[in-house]
Design an enzyme around this catalytic site. Structure first.
Site, PDB file in Angstrom:
ATOM      1  CD  GLN A 160     -44.082 -59.629  68.673  1.00 33.83           C
ATOM      2  OE1 GLN A 160     -45.224 -59.462  69.074  1.00 33.83           O
ATOM      3  NE2 GLN A 160     -43.813 -60.207  67.527  1.00 33.83           N
ATOM      4  CD  GLU A 202     -41.154 -65.573  67.986  1.00 33.42           C
ATOM      5  OE1 GLU A 202     -40.716 -66.078  66.954  1.00 33.42           O
ATOM      6  OE2 GLU A 202     -41.870 -64.558  68.003  1.00 33.42           O
ATOM      7  CE  LYS A 336     -46.731 -64.444  62.220  1.00 30.88           C
ATOM      8  NZ  LYS A 336     -47.278 -63.362  63.085  1.00 30.88           N
ATOM      9  NE  ARG A 365     -48.477 -66.608  64.603  1.00 32.33           N
ATOM     10  CZ  ARG A 365     -49.649 -65.965  64.490  1.00 32.33           C
ATOM     11  NH1 ARG A 365     -50.515 -66.361  63.579  1.00 32.33           N
ATOM     12  NH2 ARG A 365     -49.935 -64.937  65.253  1.00 32.33           N
ATOM     13  CB  SER A 366     -44.752 -66.270  69.737  1.00 29.10           C
ATOM     14  OG  SER A 366     -46.153 -66.161  69.830  1.00 29.10           O
TER      15      SER A 366
END
Ligand code: 2PG
Ligand code: MG
Length: 420
Positions: A160, A202, A336, A365-366
């Site tokens: 990712q 991102e 998070k 976060r994305s």
């Protein structure tokens, strides 16, 4: 200072999807806002964001039910509370919800209010947010994405996040300078290849690669092109987001790009090989959130050599972090806010992580907003590290730039450590 009223409304995140913003107004008219981010590679143990799910409206993603919960249920509880008592307010939100995963009111509704209270408290005290949240003075070491893949880039690569950690930086400013050089050198390489489709969710490059290993080689070339030595000034960090690659039924990890499957042992061996071959200093979610044996295996191979972060594994949840500590699964925790849903619980998770001698890595976060709360949180708690996606797109740069402002405000008291 008491809370006079609470409002909430729909805004949009960095993917253009609906999200919730809450606004707290104090008796003296001062206000504070809370803006909630949203993940794409979400962990199954995260607190649940409430979305309306009506396909004909905002593709099911609107948050009007969460907003109604703020107006109809939360406002009555929060009105009249002392804005400085974050813990009491968060506790009452948790009690009002009454579920372990905040699925009744919605973690997005609860977090919007919790963040708005924290921001309003800082305004009431007349101090910057980081100072209101804690005593910390440590500027975070950035973890910055250069290439994006997985669920954030339509599976262009299976891994990712390929991230940079500026291990040679002596100051926060220098860490951004090194990142700037490498990010743009990587962009030049992408232009020369002619196979880049822009940037992922991102902000990291979204390229066409034939294998995951090709990304490592390109990353090293970008570091060298920028004038640095891989593993010296600039090192690699990976977020495998392995839960997204894992099939519970077969127990296999699957790479779409290379069309290869691995059992847990073989997958742990491949990652260990990568970390030995390339200058990787941090590895996040190498194994799926239910594959504890896989985590143990990778921990015994790599746990003493590099930072091993649990993201989907822990979901910022104290009970899960404790369990991971007892079982020896990792040595760092991704933090998070919206995985757990309140500011107080997030700060508890950071403290627990630090007390165990593990590293907390505060993360975006994305799907992000323009809000820079996490920059303040990272400094306030002396977390030491911040992961915000890449070095482009303003929802990302807002966080990096806010740390620059905090640094100016701290002046000579600001500290920085390049060791992760
Ligand atoms: C992660 C995050 C950020 P998402 O996996 O660490 O990169 O992604 O917000 O989609 O869970
Ligand atoms: Mg992750």
């Amino acid at each position: 200072m008491k809370i006079r009223s609470l409002d909430a409304y729909q805004i949009y995140d960095s993917r253009g999807n609906p999200t919730i913003e809450a606004e707290v107004t104090l008796e003296n008219g001062m206000t504070g806002r809370g803006l909630v981010p949203s993940g794409a590679s979400t962990g199954q143990f995260e607190a649940k964001e409430l979305r309306d799910g009506e396909a004909s409206r905002f593709r099911g993603k609107s948050v009007f039910r969460a907003i109604a919960n703020v107006h109809q249920k939360i406002a009555a509880v929060v009105r009249g509370c002392d804005v400085l008592d974050q813990r009491a307010i968060d506790d009452s939100l948790i009690a009002l919800d009454g579920t372990p995963d905040k699925s009744h009111l919605g973690a997005n509704a609860i977090l919007a209010v919790s963040l708005a209270v924290a921001n309003a408290a800082a305004v009431a005290k007349g101090v910057p947010l980081f100072q209101s949240l804690g005593e910390g003075t440590l500027l975070p070491l950035p973890e910055i994405q250069i290439f994006g893949g997985g669920a954030h880039a339509n599976w262009r690569t299976d891994v990712q996040d390929f991230l940079l950690i500026a291990t040679g930086a002596k100051t926060y400013e220098e860490s951004l300078r090194i990142t700037f050089d490498v990010y743009h050198a990587a962009g030049d390489l992408m232009k020369e290849r002619g196979t880049c489709y822009g940037v992922a969710d991102e902000g990291g490059y979204w390229p066409e690669f034939r294998t995951n290993e090709e990304v490592f080689e390109t990353f090293l070339r970008a570091i060298e092109r920028a004038g640095y030595t891989p593993g010296v000034e600039a090192s690699l960090s990976l977020d495998i987001a392995a839960s997204d690659l894992f099939d519970e039924a077969s127990g296999l990890y699957h790479f779409r790009l290379e069309d290869r499957s691995f059992d847990s042992d073989a997958f742990a061996e491949l990652l260990t090989h990568w970390c030995e071959k390339y200058p990787v200093v941090s590895l996040e979610d190498p194994m799926a959130d239910t594959d504890f044996d896989g985590w143990k295996k990778i921990h015994s191979a790599l746990g003493s050599k590099l930072q091993l972060i649990g993201d989907d594994l822990f979901t910022t949840n104290i009970a899960r972090i404790r369990q991971g500590m007892e079982s020896g699964l990792a040595n760092a925790v991704l933090i998070k806010l919206n995985q757990i849903g309140t500011v107080s619980e997030t700060m508890d998770a950071i403290r627990l992580t630090q007390e165990a001698g593990w590293n907390p890595v505060v993360s975006a976060r994305s799907g992000e907003t323009e809000d820079a709360f996490i920059s303040h949180l990272a400094v306030a708690t002396d977390a030491g590290q911040l992961k915000v996606g890449s070095f482009s797109r303003s929802e990302r740069m807002a966080k990096w730039n806010e740390v620059l402002r905090i640094s100016r405000s701290l002046g000579a008291r600001a500290r920085f450590s390049p060791i992760c």
